[in-house]
Design a protein around this motif. Structure first.
Motif, short mmCIF file in Angstrom:
data_model
loop_
_atom_site.label_atom_id
_atom_site.label_comp_id
_atom_site.label_asym_id
_atom_site.label_seq_id
_atom_site.Cartn_x
_atom_site.Cartn_y
_atom_site.Cartn_z
N VAL A 215 0.54 -0.80 -0.02
CA VAL A 215 -0.26 0.01 -0.13
C VAL A 215 0.48 1.33 -0.15
O VAL A 215 0.60 2.13 -1.58
N ILE A 216 1.61 1.16 1.29
CA ILE A 216 2.86 2.34 1.12
C ILE A 216 3.88 2.63 -0.35
O ILE A 216 3.99 3.36 -1.19
N LYS A 217 4.12 1.62 -0.80
CA LYS A 217 4.99 1.33 -2.49
C LYS A 217 3.83 1.75 -3.52
O LYS A 217 4.17 2.65 -4.21
N PHE A 218 3.05 1.57 -3.67
CA PHE A 218 2.43 2.22 -4.57
C PHE A 218 0.58 3.10 -4.41
O PHE A 218 0.22 2.74 -4.99
N SER A 219 1.24 3.68 -3.39
CA SER A 219 0.15 4.63 -3.07
C SER A 219 0.21 6.07 -4.14
O SER A 219 1.23 6.62 -3.74
N ALA A 220 -0.71 5.69 -4.46
CA ALA A 220 -1.05 6.73 -5.52
C ALA A 220 -1.98 7.27 -5.84
O ALA A 220 -3.35 6.72 -4.62
N GLY A 221 -2.58 8.22 -6.50
CA GLY A 221 -4.04 8.87 -6.58
C GLY A 221 -4.93 9.21 -5.16
O GLY A 221 -4.08 9.65 -4.52
N GLY A 222 -5.91 8.49 -5.47
CA GLY A 222 -6.51 8.91 -3.86
C GLY A 222 -6.34 7.77 -2.34
O GLY A 222 -6.20 9.42 -2.17
N PHE A 223 -5.35 7.25 -2.41
CA PHE A 223 -4.88 6.98 -1.32
C PHE A 223 -3.97 7.68 -0.86
O PHE A 223 -3.62 8.10 0.19
N ARG A 224 -3.35 8.15 -1.93
CA ARG A 224 -2.15 9.29 -1.24
C ARG A 224 -2.32 10.37 -0.68
O ARG A 224 -1.78 10.81 0.54
#
Ligand SMILES: NC(=O)C1=CN([C@@H]2O[C@H](COP(=O)(O)OP(=O)(O)OC[C@H]3O[C@@H](n4cnc5c(N)ncnc54)[C@H](O)[C@@H]3O)[C@@H](O)[C@H]2O)C=CC1
Ligand SMILES: O=C(O)C(=O)Cc1ccc(O)cc1
Length: 313
Positions: A215-224
């Motif tokens: 989740v941290i590694k690929f956190s893009a868009g919405g989650f970020r």
């Protein structure tokens, strides 16, 4: 036309909002003397280093002495203590205001401490970032943003206008409403969105270890975007939820019902419902942007917040 200056303005609390207010007042020459108090000695030292105040007393009482206007810029839960400290110092005609994100509870907490010869005019600048402290503030924070003023019933119109003039002087657009209405509107536009961000980031953090690190590694868009909001000050937001309890619970109830309807549509493969819903929400975003009022959306403050810290002062 020049804006009338406040003779002696006292700001209590030199965090993000208090220091932004002080910087804006300084830059636009809105006060003859600017007094900035904070109970934290490290904050007071920093205010002196940054040089945006004429005087930096340790106590709110000292700051309020002989002030024409006192603005409390502290977490909502500290409003009662500040009013109790400041109240006996308020001179005839003085205005006591605040910047709290909740208004009903603040009004209730402060009003009993304001002497009859002074005026209580609460307000809320709907502008901010996820950062705190005196270094996070910047003079342009309130420019072209809303400041909601919530005068109690029977408030002195002259005092209300003086406060509104100060906010307009800092570049804000002033709107008036009751404290109760403010709390309902802000519950859905700001408080519940923050709760959702705190919740989703918490849920992600609780996932099994490998999933959480992805989740941290690929956190893009919405989650970020959610992680930015969920990094906001814990004291301030704890107080918002404790003091705007009823309005938040009301909006959270509606939110949960609507979420359940979407969950149902996903479960039953009801693409039409999902498509209709997403089309409607897209139109809302577009109309906000067309009105030049992105500030009304839950991500207000974002552009300022995305600036690197060194560009914010
Ligand atoms: N952070 C944001 O984006 C926004 C915050 N607000 C409201 O503004 C208020 C202040 O928030 P921030 O500036 O973000 O907080 P902050 O945490 O950056 O600053 C608060 C300051 O108040 C001082 N303080 C706390 N209790 C005190 C007391 N009893 N006496 C003297 N000083 C005291 C603290 O030492 C600190 O320096 C809150 O009520 C918040 O709801 C309103 C709009 C936006
Ligand atoms: O940083 C953000 O996105 C915000 O939402 C800032 C903010 C926080 C609290 C307020 O009462 C008003 C504005």
């Amino acid at each position: 036309m020049s804006v009338p200056r406040v003779k002696r303005l006292a700001v209590i609390g030199a965090g993000l909002i208090g220091s932004s207010l002080a910087r804006a007042v300084r830059e636009k020459h809105l006060a003859e003397t600017l007094v900035v108090a904070d109970r934290d000695p490290a904050v007071r030292r920093r205010v002196m280093e940054l040089g945006f105040a004429d005087e930096v007393p340790a106590t709110a009482a000292e700051a309020a002495r002989d002030a024409d206007m006192v603005i409390a810029c502290v977490p909502v839960g500290a409003s009662r203590a500040i009013a109790a400290e400041v109240g006996p110092e308020l001179k005839p005609g003085a205005i006591l205001s605040d910047v709290g994100s909740v208004k009903g509870a603040v009004l209730e907490a402060m009003a009993p401490h304001v002497p009859a010869h002074a005026h209580l005019v609460p307000a809320h600048p709907v502008a901010g970032t996820e950062f705190s402290g005196p270094d996070a503030g910047f003079a342009s924070l309130f420019e072209n943003r809303w400041c909601i003023v919530t005068p109690p019933e029977g408030a002195d119109p002259e005092a209300v206008e003086k406060l509104a003039t100060l906010w307009r002087g800092m570049g804000a657009n002033v709107e008036f409403m009751s404290a109760q209405h403010h709390d309902l509107v802000l519950a859905i536009t700001s408080h519940v969105p923050h709760l959702i961000a705190y919740n989703i980031v918490g849920t992600a953090a609780e996932l099994e270890e490998t999933l959480a690190s992805e989740v941290i590694k690929f956190s893009a868009g919405g989650f970020r975007d959610f992680t930015r909001i969920a990094s906001s000050d814990p004291t301030m937001w704890r107080d918002v939820f404790l003091y705007n309890r009823d309005a938040v619970l009301e909006m959270l109830g509606r939110f949960t019902e609507d979420l359940t309807a979407l969950q149902r549509a996903i479960r039953y493969g009801d693409g039409d419902t999902l498509f209709a819903h997403f089309t409607r929400t897209r139109a809302i975003r577009r109309s906000i942007i067309e009105q030049g009022q992105e500030t009304a959306a839950p991500d207000f403050g974002r552009r300022a917040a995305e600036k690197p810290k060194h560009e914010q002062s």
